[in-house]
Design a protein around this motif. Structure first.
Motif, PDB file in Angstrom:
ATOM      1  N   LYS A  88       0.899  -1.124  -0.134  1.00  0.00           N
ATOM      2  CA  LYS A  88       0.127  -0.228  -0.059  1.00  0.00           C
ATOM      3  C   LYS A  88       0.865   1.188   0.011  1.00  0.00           C
ATOM      4  O   LYS A  88       2.040   1.319   0.605  1.00  0.00           O
ATOM      5  N   ALA A  89       0.512   2.268  -0.842  1.00  0.00           N
ATOM      6  CA  ALA A  89       1.176   3.400  -0.621  1.00  0.00           C
ATOM      7  C   ALA A  89       0.113   4.498  -0.014  1.00  0.00           C
ATOM      8  O   ALA A  89      -1.073   4.431  -0.631  1.00  0.00           O
ATOM      9  N   ILE A  90       0.513   5.163   1.040  1.00  0.00           N
ATOM     10  CA  ILE A  90      -0.483   6.117   1.420  1.00  0.00           C
ATOM     11  C   ILE A  90       0.170   7.671   1.588  1.00  0.00           C
ATOM     12  O   ILE A  90       1.137   7.674   1.876  1.00  0.00           O
ATOM     13  N   ARG A  91      -0.798   8.294   1.076  1.00  0.00           N
ATOM     14  CA  ARG A  91      -0.386   9.868   0.992  1.00  0.00           C
ATOM     15  C   ARG A  91      -1.387  10.711   1.498  1.00  0.00           C
ATOM     16  O   ARG A  91      -2.635  10.662   1.194  1.00  0.00           O
ATOM     17  N   PRO A  92      -0.946  11.571   2.628  1.00  0.00           N
ATOM     18  CA  PRO A  92      -1.825  12.465   3.284  1.00  0.00           C
ATOM     19  C   PRO A  92      -2.141  13.554   2.287  1.00  0.00           C
ATOM     20  O   PRO A  92      -1.309  13.980   1.478  1.00  0.00           O
ATOM     21  N   VAL A  93      -3.457  14.072   2.344  1.00  0.00           N
ATOM     22  CA  VAL A  93      -3.874  15.161   1.440  1.00  0.00           C
ATOM     23  C   VAL A  93      -3.992  16.518   2.336  1.00  0.00           C
ATOM     24  O   VAL A  93      -5.013  16.367   3.552  1.00  0.00           O
ATOM     25  N   PHE A  94      -3.359  17.487   2.244  1.00  0.00           N
ATOM     26  CA  PHE A  94      -3.486  18.721   3.155  1.00  0.00           C
ATOM     27  C   PHE A  94      -4.280  19.804   2.523  1.00  0.00           C
ATOM     28  O   PHE A  94      -4.173  20.015   1.216  1.00  0.00           O
ATOM     29  N   ASP A  95      -4.883  20.430   3.626  1.00  0.00           N
ATOM     30  CA  ASP A  95      -5.154  21.667   3.124  1.00  0.00           C
ATOM     31  C   ASP A  95      -4.719  22.790   4.132  1.00  0.00           C
ATOM     32  O   ASP A  95      -4.746  23.110   5.232  1.00  0.00           O
ATOM     33  N   GLY A  96      -3.637  23.423   3.420  1.00  0.00           N
ATOM     34  CA  GLY A  96      -2.655  24.328   4.115  1.00  0.00           C
ATOM     35  C   GLY A  96      -2.037  23.269   5.081  1.00  0.00           C
ATOM     36  O   GLY A  96      -1.297  22.430   4.546  1.00  0.00           O
ATOM     37  N   GLN A  97      -2.086  23.519   6.524  1.00  0.00           N
ATOM     38  CA  GLN A  97      -1.011  22.528   7.326  1.00  0.00           C
ATOM     39  C   GLN A  97      -2.048  21.388   7.997  1.00  0.00           C
ATOM     40  O   GLN A  97      -1.442  20.601   8.835  1.00  0.00           O
ATOM     41  N   ASN A  98      -3.290  20.954   7.593  1.00  0.00           N
ATOM     42  CA  ASN A  98      -4.124  20.213   8.290  1.00  0.00           C
ATOM     43  C   ASN A  98      -4.523  19.088   7.183  1.00  0.00           C
ATOM     44  O   ASN A  98      -4.653  19.360   6.029  1.00  0.00           O
ATOM     45  N   ILE A  99      -4.222  18.093   7.517  1.00  0.00           N
ATOM     46  CA  ILE A  99      -4.658  16.819   6.763  1.00  0.00           C
ATOM     47  C   ILE A  99      -6.160  16.765   6.868  1.00  0.00           C
ATOM     48  O   ILE A  99      -6.892  16.768   7.670  1.00  0.00           O
ATOM     49  N   GLN A 100      -6.670  16.693   5.598  1.00  0.00           N
ATOM     50  CA  GLN A 100      -8.174  16.689   5.287  1.00  0.00           C
ATOM     51  C   GLN A 100      -8.582  15.160   4.807  1.00  0.00           C
ATOM     52  O   GLN A 100      -9.591  14.696   5.127  1.00  0.00           O
ATOM     53  N   ALA A 101      -7.629  14.371   4.068  1.00  0.00           N
ATOM     54  CA  ALA A 101      -7.958  13.138   3.742  1.00  0.00           C
ATOM     55  C   ALA A 101      -6.402  12.360   3.412  1.00  0.00           C
ATOM     56  O   ALA A 101      -5.398  12.723   3.682  1.00  0.00           O
ATOM     57  N   PHE A 102      -6.726  11.024   3.041  1.00  0.00           N
ATOM     58  CA  PHE A 102      -5.800  10.208   2.624  1.00  0.00           C
ATOM     59  C   PHE A 102      -6.082   9.702   1.322  1.00  0.00           C
ATOM     60  O   PHE A 102      -7.065   9.064   1.107  1.00  0.00           O
ATOM     61  N   ALA A 103      -5.158   9.587   0.373  1.00  0.00           N
ATOM     62  CA  ALA A 103      -5.123   8.782  -0.853  1.00  0.00           C
ATOM     63  C   ALA A 103      -4.189   7.615  -0.645  1.00  0.00           C
ATOM     64  O   ALA A 103      -3.165   7.630  -0.290  1.00  0.00           O
ATOM     65  N   VAL A 104      -4.917   6.462  -0.852  1.00  0.00           N
ATOM     66  CA  VAL A 104      -4.347   5.141  -0.631  1.00  0.00           C
ATOM     67  C   VAL A 104      -4.651   4.196  -2.111  1.00  0.00           C
ATOM     68  O   VAL A 104      -5.554   4.332  -2.513  1.00  0.00           O
ATOM     69  N   CYS A 105      -3.378   3.629  -2.259  1.00  0.00           N
ATOM     70  CA  CYS A 105      -3.469   2.561  -3.346  1.00  0.00           C
ATOM     71  C   CYS A 105      -2.598   1.294  -3.025  1.00  0.00           C
ATOM     72  O   CYS A 105      -1.695   1.655  -2.325  1.00  0.00           O
ATOM     73  N   LEU A 106      -3.444   0.359  -3.281  1.00  0.00           N
ATOM     74  CA  LEU A 106      -2.682  -0.998  -2.865  1.00  0.00           C
ATOM     75  C   LEU A 106      -2.306  -1.590  -4.395  1.00  0.00           C
ATOM     76  O   LEU A 106      -3.260  -1.505  -5.253  1.00  0.00           O
ATOM     77  N   ALA A 107      -1.264  -1.877  -4.563  1.00  0.00           N
ATOM     78  CA  ALA A 107      -0.764  -2.667  -5.749  1.00  0.00           C
ATOM     79  C   ALA A 107      -0.092  -3.991  -5.465  1.00  0.00           C
ATOM     80  O   ALA A 107       0.757  -3.966  -4.568  1.00  0.00           O
ATOM     81  N   HIS A 108      -0.415  -5.063  -6.216  1.00  0.00           N
ATOM     82  CA  HIS A 108       0.139  -6.290  -6.009  1.00  0.00           C
ATOM     83  C   HIS A 108       1.455  -6.302  -6.688  1.00  0.00           C
ATOM     84  O   HIS A 108       1.555  -6.173  -8.122  1.00  0.00           O
ATOM     85  N   TRP A 109       2.517  -6.403  -6.112  1.00  0.00           N
ATOM     86  CA  TRP A 109       4.075  -6.515  -6.444  1.00  0.00           C
ATOM     87  C   TRP A 109       4.219  -7.887  -6.992  1.00  0.00           C
ATOM     88  O   TRP A 109       3.864  -8.975  -6.257  1.00  0.00           O
ATOM     89  N   ALA A 110       4.768  -8.379  -8.111  1.00  0.00           N
ATOM     90  CA  ALA A 110       4.882  -9.370  -8.802  1.00  0.00           C
ATOM     91  C   ALA A 110       6.144 -10.393  -7.772  1.00  0.00           C
ATOM     92  O   ALA A 110       5.913 -11.438  -7.701  1.00  0.00           O
ATOM     93  N   ASP A 111       6.756  -9.758  -7.133  1.00  0.00           N
ATOM     94  CA  ASP A 111       7.842 -10.492  -6.194  1.00  0.00           C
ATOM     95  C   ASP A 111       7.820  -9.652  -4.882  1.00  0.00           C
ATOM     96  O   ASP A 111       8.400  -8.226  -5.146  1.00  0.00           O
TER      97      ASP A 111
END
Length: 178
Positions: free
Chosen positions: A106-129
């Motif tokens: 999983k890759a997790i990226r916080p989404v900010f509005d100025g200095q405050n976290i408003q959300a997270f963008a998350v992606c799960l990717a199956h790695w071949a190895d």
């Protein structure tokens, strides 16, 4: 104060948020080297609120439904929100931090509005190895989790300044075909 909810506005917002999650998956598919991602689409993307509550998820892998919000919630127990900064991207694959099996990174990226976290963008990717005893990271006779492959605790691999080369190199040194 008028608290009446307009159903048309709700649907426009709901569809826009779902479109964001689906576009995240399409970007990964278009830019991936791995046929598991590019051709098979073995990935999922979502948006969560600042506490990890699922806001929107694309039409991705059904087995991933609900995992991404739980991943952010478990991530926040290990990495306090105060430690997160704009431009951060964290990788992780531990089953005890919202995971299913080690190749689902999983890759997790916080989404900010100025200095405050408003959300997270998350992606799960199956790695071949993901390393481990056998190529392809499927080890039916494993006697412990370390035989299954590289275990990635929450690890910041990108910052606002760019790639953390040392961490990326450590990951790539422990997986096949990178």
């Amino acid at each position: 104060m008028n608290t009446k909810i307009d159903p048309f506005t709700v649907e426009v917002i709901r569809n826009a948020l779902t479109a964001i999650a689906e576009e995240m998956s399409l970007v990964v598919m278009r830019s991936a080297r791995s046929p598991l991602l590019r051709e098979a689409g073995d990935l999922s993307s979502a948006l969560t609120d600042r506490k990890g509550g699922l806001i929107a998820q694309g039409r991705d892998i059904p087995a991933h439904l609900g995992i991404l919000g739980a991943t952010v919630q478990a991530f926040l127990k290990r990495v306090p929100a105060e430690q997160l900064k704009p431009g951060d991207v964290w990788f992780l694959n531990l089953p005890e931090v919202g995971g299913n099996h080690l190749p689902d990174v999983k890759a997790i990226r916080p989404v900010f509005d100025g200095q405050n976290i408003q959300a997270f963008a998350v992606c799960l990717a199956h790695w071949a190895d993901i390393g481990g005893t056998n190529p392809g990271s499927y080890v039916p006779d494993a006697r412990d989790a370390w035989q299954e492959g590289l275990r990635i605790p929450p690890l910041r691999v990108f910052t606002g300044e760019g790639t953390d080369r040392e961490k990326i190199d450590m990951i790539l040194a422990n997986v096949r075909g990178a």
